[in-house]
Design an enzyme around this catalytic site. Sequence first.
Site, short mmCIF file in Angstrom:
data_model
loop_
_atom_site.label_atom_id
_atom_site.label_comp_id
_atom_site.label_asym_id
_atom_site.label_seq_id
_atom_site.Cartn_x
_atom_site.Cartn_y
_atom_site.Cartn_z
N GLU A 194 -28.63 -34.14 -21.87
CA GLU A 194 -29.97 -33.79 -22.32
C GLU A 194 -30.62 -34.92 -23.14
OE1 GLU A 194 -29.59 -28.94 -22.53
OE2 GLU A 194 -29.11 -30.08 -24.33
N GLU A 263 -27.55 -26.05 -16.17
CA GLU A 263 -27.44 -25.01 -17.20
C GLU A 263 -28.47 -23.92 -16.96
OE1 GLU A 263 -27.29 -26.17 -21.29
OE2 GLU A 263 -25.83 -27.78 -20.94
#
Length: 852
Positions: A194, A263
């Site tokens: 991320e 995710e």
Amino acid sequence: MAKRRNPNPNRPSPRLLLLLFFFLSFLLLLSLSDSSNVTYDHRSLIVNGRRLLLISASIHYPRSVPAMWPGLVAAAKEGGADAIETYVFWNGHEISPGEYYFEDRFDLVRFAGIVRDAGLFMILRIGPFVAAEWNFGGVPVWLHYVPGTVFRTNNEPFKSHMKSFTTYVVDMMKRERFFVSQGGHIILAQIENEYGDSESAYGSGGQPYAMWAASMALSQNTGVPWIMCQQYDAPDPVINTCNSFYCDQFTPNSPNKPKIWTENWPGWFQTFGDSNPHRPPEDVAFAVARFFEKGGSVQNYYVYHGGTNFGRTTGGPFITTSYDYDAPIDEYGLVRLPKWGHLKELHQAIKLCEHALLHGESTFISLGPHQEADVYTDPSGGCVAFLANIDEEKDKLVVFQNKSYNIPAWSVSILPDCKNVVFNTAKVRSQTSVVDMIPENLIISGSWQIFMEKTGVWGEPDFTKNGFVDHINTTKDSTDYLWYTTSFFVDESEKFLSDGSHPTLKVESKGHAVHAFLNKKLQAGASGNGSDSTFKLETPISLRAGKNELAFLSMTVGLQNAGPFYEWVGAGLTSVKINGLKNGTMDLSSNKWIYKIGLEGEYHRIFNPDSRDDIKWMPSPKPPKDQPLIWYKVNVETPKGNDPIGLDMQYMGKGQAWLNGKAIGRYWPRKSSLHDQCTASCNYRGKFSPDKCRTGCGRPTQRWYHVPRSWFQPSGNTLVIFEEKGGDPTKITFARRRVTGVCGYISEDYPSKALESWDKSKTESDSAVAKVSLNCTDGTVISSITFASFGNPYGACRSYQQGSCHYPDSLSVVEKACLHASSCTVSLSEDHFGRDLCPGITKTLAIKANCS
């Protein structure tokens, strides 16, 4: 000597045969290497030459114990998973520079082997920064104190250690031949995590670091693709992937890369002092169906099993010890129904569509202002359709290929043959499990023992300093605790000494929590929260003439785990003042402060049964209640049965717990506000956010603390508790987590196709009827039916109510089919419930049954 003539001139010579053998062997090896690989194009991963559509399930190995791993992996496989995903937790493995630990809960090789033996692929997210609500984002705290180090930017010390650990893990996996390129099962590896959302914050160091990370990963020569989640500029051939509640609209940064969702959050984490978030299974299923409808090929649930933040591994700060996450498998290892069951049926429906999704051409058809169809047709004649209604309020009747379909609001219907609906995301056919924590009193052998911590400095001071030091820089996270102690004098002429008034102590802190002691007595405590670690404490105090001693026990509750430059976020006191003196305010912030790191009990490791007897425990047949700074120890018997075990700490204050030297974790039955936005029921329609569907307002965020069964000995288990502010240890109990009942709620218009045996090559009629299926687990049977109504009942499991339409013999029909059976099925048929009940109403059957 004459040359010997070859008796058969057409027969090859031995030398030629040998050369031919080596050549064929080379070709065989080449073909094997070609067939054992992972490639990709815009549509999917291609594993060993075969396109795959993959359902993946996150299970973090350190958040459970090895004894649980086979059952967790098996439950994920049964739920439809093709792969298991896990992070690799750097700070759990590299304890100090070059010193590695891969044992017990951190035995990555053992975990990966269990996944392989289950016949599943594996996605290895090395990071090694992981965030994950894990302490310090998974990066070792010691690295912050390597001179010149700045995390996650173009910084040579950080990159050097990051490369060293990544290489260590990759080499370990290669030795075990775990990568698909070696004939193993690891199909993807991830570097970083991320970073795209933070890259710009690092200025000129951001993009070069991201590009270096990608290049470093590729240089590992794993033979499988690397991914970078939320990395919008991931360079070829690294695949950028999506993390979100919804990823159907995500597009990779290259037309040559497949659409991967690393995710999908099926729930959310908890923070101490907040109510608990829940994501409805209908919405999770909607998001997954939309992703595959829009061309997705790999979808991973983060997390499928959340588990437990044992010891001091939780991050945040203020993340709870439980990492249940409202996941399809709960913290204790039980499948969460209906979420697990509903998603299992979704996976089965999607797999019926796999060939057309991977090999077919897609066509988009508008069916209305908020209704649409995505149709896939393949060269073999296969046809698959996803009919979506993205209206957040209204159900809609649509016409598709000359046939009418009713699609509930915010749902997707899946048609593996473009004709028959086998699954709708809003229609949950799975039973709901009623799960309870059944109290079981501690069976104690011997008596309680106690050890009292000293207030302030124990032993010799670590150092003294005028003014405050940062808590984290001082402890380096070797402990949660740091003592700040100072003294000051009060003139005997102070008016408050005689008139009964009280000065006010005012404290400010960067976080995370503090207990304030005046002259060895606890005065008050305060803490930040998951939204803001900083806090202020203001409390009246009773001073005495002459010397007074102030001691503050400052505490961390997990370190920051994400955000740009997160490693520089500090904690600890910033201001201490006393108001109400004759000279105004006494500012003690610049006083000489005495510092002591940690607790005496920690230093002597008195929670470990094998610790030396440097500390003398005192027998206490009636252990003190509401006493701060106290250690309790007691020998307990193992709870009966095989149910998972929790430790009920609702009557304690705040502290830590151990069983047989194993760190259960931080406990803190901190209550959420009654004013939080909790809901009795959750409307799945519309986009989800963590604040949408919450429960537990006014109750402790976490009451029970998971104690794995494998940590218990047959007898003589040592339970140790450190209590910071006071509680009642005699009310501590174990609790067995058990399914005590089941519920079913099915309507006539629910899809009735049997997904396991459905064959789209056969023409099926629409005459099949919906049915409720119930199943009690672990050798229990349906012992009673507490509710049954066919008609228009309403409400949720445990609180069903009869509606205006009710078949009077509903209970007897259900009892006849289900009572005393371990499982049963009740169809919504005329044979059971007649044909003339409440014309014009779509009937529903609701059942609540007890299991025992």
